[in-house]
Design a protein around this motif. Sequence first.
Motif, PDB file in Angstrom:
ATOM      1  N   ILE A  44       0.827  -1.360   0.090  1.00  0.00           N
ATOM      2  CA  ILE A  44      -0.068   0.002   0.045  1.00  0.00           C
ATOM      3  C   ILE A  44       0.805   1.283   0.030  1.00  0.00           C
ATOM      4  N   ARG A  45       1.998   1.220   0.733  1.00  0.00           N
ATOM      5  CA  ARG A  45       2.788   2.410   0.952  1.00  0.00           C
ATOM      6  C   ARG A  45       3.325   2.694  -0.465  1.00  0.00           C
ATOM      7  N   LEU A  48       0.688   4.195  -2.842  1.00  0.00           N
ATOM      8  CA  LEU A  48      -0.028   5.541  -2.623  1.00  0.00           C
ATOM      9  C   LEU A  48       1.159   6.462  -2.635  1.00  0.00           C
ATOM     10  N   SER A  49       2.446   6.204  -2.620  1.00  0.00           N
ATOM     11  CA  SER A  49       3.560   7.152  -2.520  1.00  0.00           C
ATOM     12  C   SER A  49       3.740   7.531  -4.042  1.00  0.00           C
ATOM     13  N   GLY A  52      -0.942   6.773  -6.020  1.00  0.00           N
ATOM     14  CA  GLY A  52      -2.032   7.307  -5.624  1.00  0.00           C
ATOM     15  C   GLY A  52      -3.187   6.472  -5.920  1.00  0.00           C
ATOM     16  N   ILE A 167      -3.638   1.376   5.598  1.00  0.00           N
ATOM     17  CA  ILE A 167      -3.201   2.668   5.039  1.00  0.00           C
ATOM     18  C   ILE A 167      -2.232   3.214   6.539  1.00  0.00           C
ATOM     19  N   LEU A 217     -10.642   8.441   1.133  1.00  0.00           N
ATOM     20  CA  LEU A 217     -10.513   7.083   0.284  1.00  0.00           C
ATOM     21  C   LEU A 217     -11.745   7.031  -0.898  1.00  0.00           C
ATOM     22  N   ASN A 250      -8.323   4.752  -4.738  1.00  0.00           N
ATOM     23  CA  ASN A 250      -7.393   5.939  -4.540  1.00  0.00           C
ATOM     24  C   ASN A 250      -7.664   6.719  -3.290  1.00  0.00           C
ATOM     25  N   ILE A 251      -6.466   7.414  -3.010  1.00  0.00           N
ATOM     26  CA  ILE A 251      -6.852   8.339  -1.766  1.00  0.00           C
ATOM     27  C   ILE A 251      -7.196   9.918  -2.214  1.00  0.00           C
ATOM     28  N   GLN A 256      -3.646  13.130   1.241  1.00  0.00           N
ATOM     29  CA  GLN A 256      -2.416  14.052   0.842  1.00  0.00           C
ATOM     30  C   GLN A 256      -1.832  14.919   1.971  1.00  0.00           C
ATOM     31  N   TYR A 263       2.277  10.878   0.606  1.00  0.00           N
ATOM     32  CA  TYR A 263       1.254   9.965  -0.497  1.00  0.00           C
ATOM     33  C   TYR A 263       0.165  11.072  -1.305  1.00  0.00           C
ATOM     34  N   ASN A 266      -3.929  11.518  -6.406  1.00  0.00           N
ATOM     35  CA  ASN A 266      -3.700  11.870  -8.004  1.00  0.00           C
ATOM     36  C   ASN A 266      -4.842  12.386  -8.688  1.00  0.00           C
TER      37      ASN A 266
END
Length: 331
Positions: A44-45, A48-49, A52, A167, A217, A250-251, A256, A263, A266
């Motif tokens: 996940i890291r 998302l980094s 996204g 997360i 999320l 997506n976050i 962010q 993270y 996007n």
Amino acid sequence: MSKDLLVSLDDKLHARRERFDKIPIVDIGPLLDGTDKHRVSREIRWALSNAGFMYVKNHGIQQDLIDSVFTVSRRFFDLPLSEKTLLHISNSDVAFRGYIEPFGENTNPGKTKDLKECFDFGPERSVLEGPFFGPNQWPSSWPEFRELTYGYHQRMVALAKKLLQGIALSLDLSEGYFENLMRNPISIQRLLHYPPQSGHVSEDMIGIGAHTDYGNLTILAQDDVGGLQVLNRDGDWVQGTPIQGTFIINIGDLIQRLTNDVYLANIHRVVNSSGRERYSVPFFIDADFDAVIEPLKSCVTDSNPQRYHPVTCGEHKLRRFAASYAHLAKA
């Protein structure tokens, strides 16, 4: 196919078709069953980094339920406009529940008109309690629609909370970190319909203009038509191609901000050049209306100084809504 049905995309709307692993696929089964939460959190890291976005598989939601939601969604959008308009979002005041006609919401205002129609609902309330919390609007003669789609919403709330545990672990926080921010969280379940576009398509009018999501999320179920595009860090649009048995996650802006840009919320858009009707079912979960979001101390360093002031979830979301909704602009 007749010439008038052929689609000619403006140069700015072409997406590069990358390998699927450009948007990584994460098996979240070991997160849900507890067998290897930390391996999943590491994946996940990375996702998302860097992107996204991620596909998730083994998410525990039965395909029959997802298929049924798509079936009733198609049936809803096939209703006469006069029936759908009876449930218009403007009836719900600041609860933001109900039907949104094409061009009624524009996510990249000033540049793009959104060729889509939506139906939104959220946690059931008997009266208007404030922004994002109030009565849902339902087709009065169709109780099965309410039962099925609201049941799906409840399953998404539970899945979203599990994903947020992952997360939290990915940020070296306690697994329950988000619980204190989400005692009564804002959530929106949306049904979406995108008519096909033919002829020359430009950024002036596409399915959804380029935007970031607003909250914590998003869990997206897609049909097999495609059209989602995600901006990569090279400035290229990458296809979010539908993959059977997965959701796209997506976050949003709040994560962010929380991670001080570690993270990425996007930018993405939808261009439906398929020649077919496109349907999708996104679920959005945020935090409590008055939850304060500010950068984590662990994400603020000499090389990454604090980039954001504290903001409440509700303040941020209301500001984004006011910029996007036609009925609010007229108020």
